[in-house]
Motif scaffolding. Structure first.
Motif, mmCIF file in Angstrom:
data_model
loop_
_atom_site.group_PDB
_atom_site.id
_atom_site.type_symbol
_atom_site.label_atom_id
_atom_site.label_comp_id
_atom_site.label_asym_id
_atom_site.label_seq_id
_atom_site.Cartn_x
_atom_site.Cartn_y
_atom_site.Cartn_z
ATOM 1 N N UNK A 196 27.140 -128.487 -14.493
ATOM 2 C CA UNK A 196 26.373 -129.177 -13.460
ATOM 3 C C UNK A 196 27.057 -130.476 -13.078
ATOM 4 N N UNK A 197 27.083 -130.763 -11.781
ATOM 5 C CA UNK A 197 27.696 -131.983 -11.266
ATOM 6 C C UNK A 197 26.890 -133.195 -11.730
ATOM 7 N N UNK A 198 27.572 -134.203 -12.278
ATOM 8 C CA UNK A 198 26.870 -135.394 -12.757
ATOM 9 C C UNK A 198 26.538 -136.346 -11.620
ATOM 10 N N UNK A 199 27.288 -136.297 -10.530
ATOM 11 C CA UNK A 199 27.006 -137.166 -9.388
ATOM 12 C C UNK A 199 25.712 -136.787 -8.691
ATOM 13 N N UNK A 200 25.444 -135.510 -8.577
ATOM 14 C CA UNK A 200 24.225 -135.031 -7.910
ATOM 15 C C UNK A 200 23.014 -135.093 -8.832
ATOM 16 N N UNK A 201 23.222 -134.887 -10.120
ATOM 17 C CA UNK A 201 22.099 -134.737 -11.040
ATOM 18 C C UNK A 201 21.549 -136.058 -11.560
#
Length: 64
Positions: free
Chosen positions: A14-19
């Motif tokens: 999972x992308x950390x920037x979006x989450x």
């Protein structure tokens, strides 16, 4: 005969920037890949491209 436990398992990154709860991105992007349990018993972090952030961000393995 099939083995009881497979060495390779399917994981989600999972992308950390979006989450992180930023509301300026429209969603959360996830990659699906495989890893070898024996070689990498810890969680994986890879730098992948996120189409929502429009840049390369760190994607972390999430719990299913």
């Amino acid at each position: 005969m099939a083995k009881a436990k497979d060495v390779r398992i399917t994981i989600s990154l999972e992308c950390t920037g979006c989450s992180q709860g930023n509301k300026k991105y429209p969603g959360v992007f996830r990659y699906t890949t495989q890893k070898n349990r024996r070689n990498t018993p810890t969680r994986i972090e890879l730098k992948k491209f996120c189409p929502y952030c429009y840049r390369r961000t760190i994607c972390r393995e999430i719990k299913k």
